[in-house]
Design a protein around this motif. Structure first.
Motif, short mmCIF file in Angstrom:
data_model
loop_
_atom_site.label_atom_id
_atom_site.label_comp_id
_atom_site.label_asym_id
_atom_site.label_seq_id
_atom_site.Cartn_x
_atom_site.Cartn_y
_atom_site.Cartn_z
N TRP A 1 -55.05 76.51 -19.88
CA TRP A 1 -55.11 76.28 -21.33
C TRP A 1 -55.98 77.31 -22.05
N PRO A 2 -57.13 77.71 -21.54
CA PRO A 2 -57.89 78.75 -22.26
C PRO A 2 -57.11 80.05 -22.45
N MET A 3 -56.28 80.42 -21.47
CA MET A 3 -55.44 81.60 -21.61
C MET A 3 -54.45 81.42 -22.75
N VAL A 4 -53.82 80.26 -22.81
CA VAL A 4 -52.86 79.98 -23.88
C VAL A 4 -53.56 79.99 -25.23
N ARG A 5 -54.69 79.33 -25.32
CA ARG A 5 -55.40 79.23 -26.59
C ARG A 5 -55.78 80.61 -27.13
N ALA A 6 -56.28 81.47 -26.25
CA ALA A 6 -56.65 82.82 -26.68
C ALA A 6 -55.43 83.61 -27.13
N ALA A 7 -54.33 83.46 -26.39
CA ALA A 7 -53.11 84.19 -26.74
C ALA A 7 -52.57 83.76 -28.09
N ILE A 8 -52.54 82.46 -28.34
CA ILE A 8 -51.98 81.98 -29.60
C ILE A 8 -52.90 82.33 -30.77
N ASP A 9 -54.18 82.31 -30.57
CA ASP A 9 -55.09 82.75 -31.63
C ASP A 9 -54.84 84.21 -31.98
N GLU A 13 -52.21 69.01 -28.05
CA GLU A 13 -52.19 67.55 -28.15
C GLU A 13 -52.38 66.91 -26.78
N ARG A 14 -51.73 67.46 -25.77
CA ARG A 14 -51.82 66.89 -24.43
C ARG A 14 -53.26 66.95 -23.89
N PHE A 15 -53.97 68.02 -24.23
CA PHE A 15 -55.30 68.21 -23.67
C PHE A 15 -56.42 67.80 -24.62
N GLY A 16 -56.06 67.04 -25.66
CA GLY A 16 -57.07 66.51 -26.57
C GLY A 16 -57.73 67.55 -27.45
N GLU A 17 -57.03 68.65 -27.68
CA GLU A 17 -57.55 69.70 -28.56
C GLU A 17 -56.48 70.04 -29.59
N PRO A 18 -56.20 69.13 -30.52
CA PRO A 18 -55.15 69.40 -31.51
C PRO A 18 -55.46 70.66 -32.31
N GLN A 19 -54.39 71.36 -32.67
CA GLN A 19 -54.52 72.64 -33.36
C GLN A 19 -53.68 72.61 -34.64
N PRO A 20 -54.18 71.95 -35.68
CA PRO A 20 -53.38 71.84 -36.91
C PRO A 20 -53.07 73.19 -37.56
N ASP A 21 -53.94 74.17 -37.38
CA ASP A 21 -53.66 75.49 -37.95
C ASP A 21 -52.43 76.12 -37.30
N TRP A 22 -52.26 75.88 -36.01
CA TRP A 22 -51.07 76.41 -35.34
C TRP A 22 -49.82 75.71 -35.86
N GLU A 23 -49.94 74.42 -36.12
CA GLU A 23 -48.78 73.68 -36.63
C GLU A 23 -48.38 74.20 -38.00
N LEU A 24 -49.37 74.47 -38.84
CA LEU A 24 -49.08 75.04 -40.15
C LEU A 24 -48.49 76.44 -40.01
N ALA A 25 -49.00 77.21 -39.05
CA ALA A 25 -48.45 78.54 -38.81
C ALA A 25 -46.99 78.46 -38.40
N ALA A 26 -46.65 77.49 -37.55
CA ALA A 26 -45.26 77.30 -37.14
C ALA A 26 -44.38 76.92 -38.32
N ASP A 27 -44.85 76.01 -39.16
CA ASP A 27 -44.07 75.62 -40.33
C ASP A 27 -43.79 76.81 -41.23
N SER A 28 -44.82 77.61 -41.49
CA SER A 28 -44.65 78.78 -42.36
C SER A 28 -43.69 79.80 -41.73
N LEU A 29 -43.84 80.01 -40.43
CA LEU A 29 -42.98 80.96 -39.75
C LEU A 29 -41.53 80.48 -39.75
N GLY A 30 -41.32 79.20 -39.45
CA GLY A 30 -39.96 78.67 -39.47
C GLY A 30 -39.30 78.83 -40.83
N HIS A 31 -40.09 78.63 -41.88
CA HIS A 31 -39.56 78.77 -43.24
C HIS A 31 -39.08 80.19 -43.50
#
Length: 359
Positions: A124-132, A178-196
């Protein structure tokens, strides 16, 4: 499901072994091993992850984890990976956004296939750093620039295919948080904006419409679904398809490729288009007797072009087969993430953005 076009377990194993045979002892997976005196192909993080997913889906979990372990060891402090290795040496230091993002898809796929939450949590730390890193390349409109160079400068263009892949990756990354108890609402907003922007603002992207990936990737990545997906597929069908052979790599050349064709298969399947099975059957003429797949076929000259049997082609075949056969718990990864459809956000309103002036 049409059982007549699904690969047998023996065929799946042979194709997976064609990837394993080309994997370096380090775990890295090149595009292809050296052959006929030619040097081995490059390694890049996106195709490397795709190959690892295919191995995991095919029962080669140990080899998949060696691949992921290599990637973990190569990650840079900013969360990115070099764009290219050749002979296991970095030859392009730029950090591509879609390369970094795809590890989230790989880890969500690994979690579903293996059920090993402890292992994926350790990654998960690898994923988190990559997505940031990826979100740091997003513009105010919502598109994501394609590369950050080693000196910190950012490439001017955003690429539709890359951003469509990133959209799916962001949804997977949110699910992991969400699975690991570290929700990332900024990523969710980023996905919404990108999808748009993928669905409504083609002007945000460099014109790569010659390449078939820009045709089907908005559907494959999930940003375009429903009637819009059907219309998009219909609009490009005659341009990019070679009847009975598969999908062209580029619209103006007589060359079909196995990887693009199998990605199209997954896009059609995700959109509920039954032609996915026919297209998958068409591309089987590229299968070699050892289970590997030729990268492409030049149908005017009637020869394989290019003349390699690439790991990424075998991987795309295996992932398409996984989806069509519903073969693993990850088979629906291009349809749903964490029980939610992989689709435009239901909270997204119709586009009322100012439209660019036409000259």
């Amino acid at each position: 499901m049409r059982a007549d076009v699904i690969l047998t377990p023996e065929q799946v194993k042979a194709t997976a072994l064609s990837i394993v045979r080309q994997q370096y002892p380090s775990g890295a997976i090149p595009w292809y091993a050296s052959f006929d005196g030619y040097p081995a192909g490059k390694v890049d993080a996106w195709n490397h992850v795709e190959a690892a997913m295919a191995l995991s889906a095919s029962g080669f979990g140990e080899e998949a984890r060696r691949a992921y372990g290599w990637l973990q060891g190569e990650q840079r402090p900013d969360g990115s990976w070099p764009a290219k290795w050749e002979d296991e040496k970095v030859t392009d230091t730029g950090g591509e956004s879609n390369h970094a993002a795809y590890i989230a898809v790989g880890m969500w796929h690994e979690l579903l296939v293996s059920g090993d939450e402890d292992y994926v949590r350790s990654m998960w730390p690898m994923v988190r750093a990559a997505i940031d890193f990826v979100v740091g390349l997003q513009t105010p409109l919502g598109d994501v620039k394609w590369i950050r160079w080693e000196d910190g400068s950012v490439g001017a263009e955003s690429l539709l295919t890359g951003c469509s892949s990133i959209y799916q990756a962001l949804r997977c990354a949110v699910a992991l948080g969400e699975r690991f108890g570290e929700p990332q609402p900024d990523w969710e907003l980023a996905a919404d904006s990108l999808g748009h922007v993928i669905a409504h603002h083609p002007e945000a992207f460099a014109d790569k419409s010659r390449w078939s990936m820009d045709w089907y990737y908005p559907v494959l990545g999930g940003a375009v679904r429903g009637r819009a997906a059907d219309e998009l597929i219909a609009k490009g069908w005659d341009t990019y398809m070679a009847p009975g052979l598969g999908c062209r790599c580029v619209s103006d050349q007589p060359w079909v490729t196995g990887a693009e064709t199998c990605e199209l298969v997954m896009a059609l399947n995700a959109a509920g288009d039954p032609r996915a099975f026919d297209v998958f059957a068409d591309i089987q003429f590229l299968r070699h007797e050892d289970g590997s797949y030729w990268t492409g076929w030049q149908f005017e000259h009637q020869r394989h072009f290019p003349g390699d049997r690439s790991t990424y082609t075998a991987a795309a075949v295996l992932l398409a087969n996984e989806a069509l056969a519903d073969a693993t718990p990850a088979a629906r990864i291009f349809k749903e993430i964490n029980g939610r459809p992989l689709a435009p956000s239901p909270l997204s309103p119709p586009c009322d953005c100012p439209q660019p002036a036409h000259t």
